[in-house]
Write an enzyme that holds these catalytic residues in place. Structure first.
Site, mmCIF file in Angstrom:
data_model
loop_
_atom_site.group_PDB
_atom_site.id
_atom_site.type_symbol
_atom_site.label_atom_id
_atom_site.label_comp_id
_atom_site.label_asym_id
_atom_site.label_seq_id
_atom_site.Cartn_x
_atom_site.Cartn_y
_atom_site.Cartn_z
ATOM 1 N N ASP A 1 4.029 -11.363 3.667
ATOM 2 C CA ASP A 1 3.938 -12.710 3.117
ATOM 3 C C ASP A 1 4.956 -13.071 2.030
ATOM 4 O OD1 ASP A 1 1.730 -12.053 4.623
ATOM 5 O OD2 ASP A 1 0.297 -13.096 3.362
ATOM 6 N N GLU B 1 -5.806 -1.929 0.327
ATOM 7 C CA GLU B 1 -4.965 -2.763 1.195
ATOM 8 C C GLU B 1 -3.535 -2.199 1.218
ATOM 9 O OE1 GLU B 1 -4.905 -6.841 -0.052
ATOM 10 O OE2 GLU B 1 -3.947 -7.547 1.801
#
Ligand code: GLC
Length: 423
Positions: free
Chosen positions: A163, A392
């Site tokens: 991202d 994550e």
């Protein structure tokens, strides 16, 4: 130890399993994400083959008529996520986002099929998925490579799955923020804001969505109208690898048309990847399709190119570059060069190590016999898990866990790493 890790990984996937799909993690990402699901299926298949196929089938049940497979499927409402279905407004029967993600389904399905303990059942499921995956690949070449260069562009940073990479900074500066409707972010309520993209980046993410929505999500329009068009070597390598895996499967089951179409894409694509090689950086770089320039940013995308069948000499150069990175980061593979002043070891894709990327790079290196480098990557991945749990992503210098916790695809990769290690 290995058994305890395996059990813990299964438990995490179980917690995030909503029956026919998994969420990446509750809270931060409460829906189905495209490449998360495909990579998760590989882990799931080690203990529940049926469920693994279902994960991918659920995703493809929401494929668009034009062939695109969306990056998020909003199966159920959840107020805790922004931007939700009303912002995307894609008009799909079950709401989805309007952009896509790295097409790793072809690779995942080959893994599932070749390891199947129930081959007859796997064949039925494979036959149903093959044309759908092929339609997605063809969509890419039609809609994201209108000039037939052999490489596809992404039109939103979220499509790359990386991202807020440093790769996008310059190209993203061209995206305006005027006219962005006011919004409240939700991600920073679930994760440390210092680990997340900045507010200015978020405004641009939303501006692009508003632009695409104003073009009615018509994919024959979006590429040329987007001020953000970037060619990512890692993304293209994933597509080319999936084309190759799909071609192999199609040949095996007698789908000759699919096989030859996919093989033609690979031949052109592998040659075209060469245009992204930078002698100066010793790795592949992204290309800004709007300006025509290579982007001077040494990110992990340039190493992920080894996932496709690139020339041996390039693979060896990438392995050398990874050895060099190991001198600057305790835990491979940092998502960005740690010696670059823009590197940030805790902020999402601007430095941290991610196990899914590690997995794909290690796999590519092994295909070329570069096992020593692959082993190092796997060892570092397992050390991260032992030390910092199923996060994550991880700070590649300190190994600290970052972002969300109890992460599905991290758990799936652990299962896969452990299985490959025990062979
Ligand atoms: C973030 C990641 C993306 C991932 C998603 C769900 O947006 O950058 O790669 O698919 O989270 O885990």
């Amino acid at each position: 130890m290995a058994e305890a890790l395996f059990e813990r990984a299964k438990e995490i996937i179980g917690k995030n399993d909503l029956g026919t799909y998994t969420v990446p993690t509750h809270g931060l990402y409460p829906f189905q994400w495209n490449w998360d699901s495909c990579l998760t299926a590989i882990g799931l298949a080690h203990y529940d083959e049926e469920r693994a196929w279902t994960e991918i089938e659920t995703l493809f049940a929401h494929q668009w008529d034009d062939g695109m497979v969306p990056h998020i499927v909003f199966h159920k409402e959840d107020e805790g996520y922004f931007p939700g279905p009303d912002v995307w407004a894609t008009g799909q029967p079950i709401p989805t986002s309007g952009i896509t993600q790295p097409p790793v389904a072809g690779f995942a399905v080959r893994r599932l099929y070749e390891r199947a303990r129930d081959p007859a059942r796997a064949l039925v499921r494979l036959r149903a998925l093959l044309p759908k995956i092929h339609a997605w690949h063809e969509w890419f070449y039609r809609c994201r490579d209108p000039q037939a260069t052999g490489l596809v562009a992404v039109i939103h940073p979220w499509e790359t799955g990386r991202d807020n990479s440093i790769d996008w900074d310059e190209a993203f500066d061209r995206v305006p923020t005027e006219g962005v409707l006011p919004f409240t972010r939700r991600d920073t309520q679930h994760a440390n804001p210092d680990h997340r993209p900045t507010q200015a980046q978020y405004e641009r993410y939303i501006w692009l969505i508003q632009l695409f929505r104003s073009l009615n999500w018509d994919n024959s329009q979006l590429h040329d109208n987007s001020p953000f068009r970037v060619v990512d070597p890692g993304f293209n390598a994933i597509l080319l690898r999936s084309c190759a895996d799909l071609a192999a499967l199609a040949e095996e089951v007698g789908e000759t048309e699919i096989a030859s179409a996919a093989r033609a894409r690979i031949a052109t694509g592998i040659d075209a990847l060469e245009t992204l090689w930078s002698e100066e950086f010793g790795q592949y770089l992204c290309l800004d399709r709007v300006t025509g320039d290579l982007i001077e940013s040494a990110s992990v995308a340039g190493l992920l190119a080894v996932f496709a069948d690139i020339p041996d000499s390039r693979c060896r150069a990438v392995a050398g570059r990874i050895a060099w990175l190991k001198e600057h980061a305790a835990y491979l593979v940092p998502s960005h060069d740690p010696t670059d002043p823009r590197f940030d070891g805790a902020r999402y894709w601007r430095g941290p190590s991610w196990l899914i990327v590690n997995y794909m790079i290690a796999d590519g290196l092994r295909q070329k016999g570069l096992d020593r480098t692959a082993d190092k990557i796997v060892q570092d991945s397992i050390s991260l898990i032992e030390q910092s749990g199923f996060a994550e992503y991880y700070d590649p210098i300190s190994g600290a866990p970052c972002g969300g916790t109890s992460f599905t695809w991290t758990a799936a990769m652990v299962i896969e790493f452990l299985a490959l290690e025990s062979r």
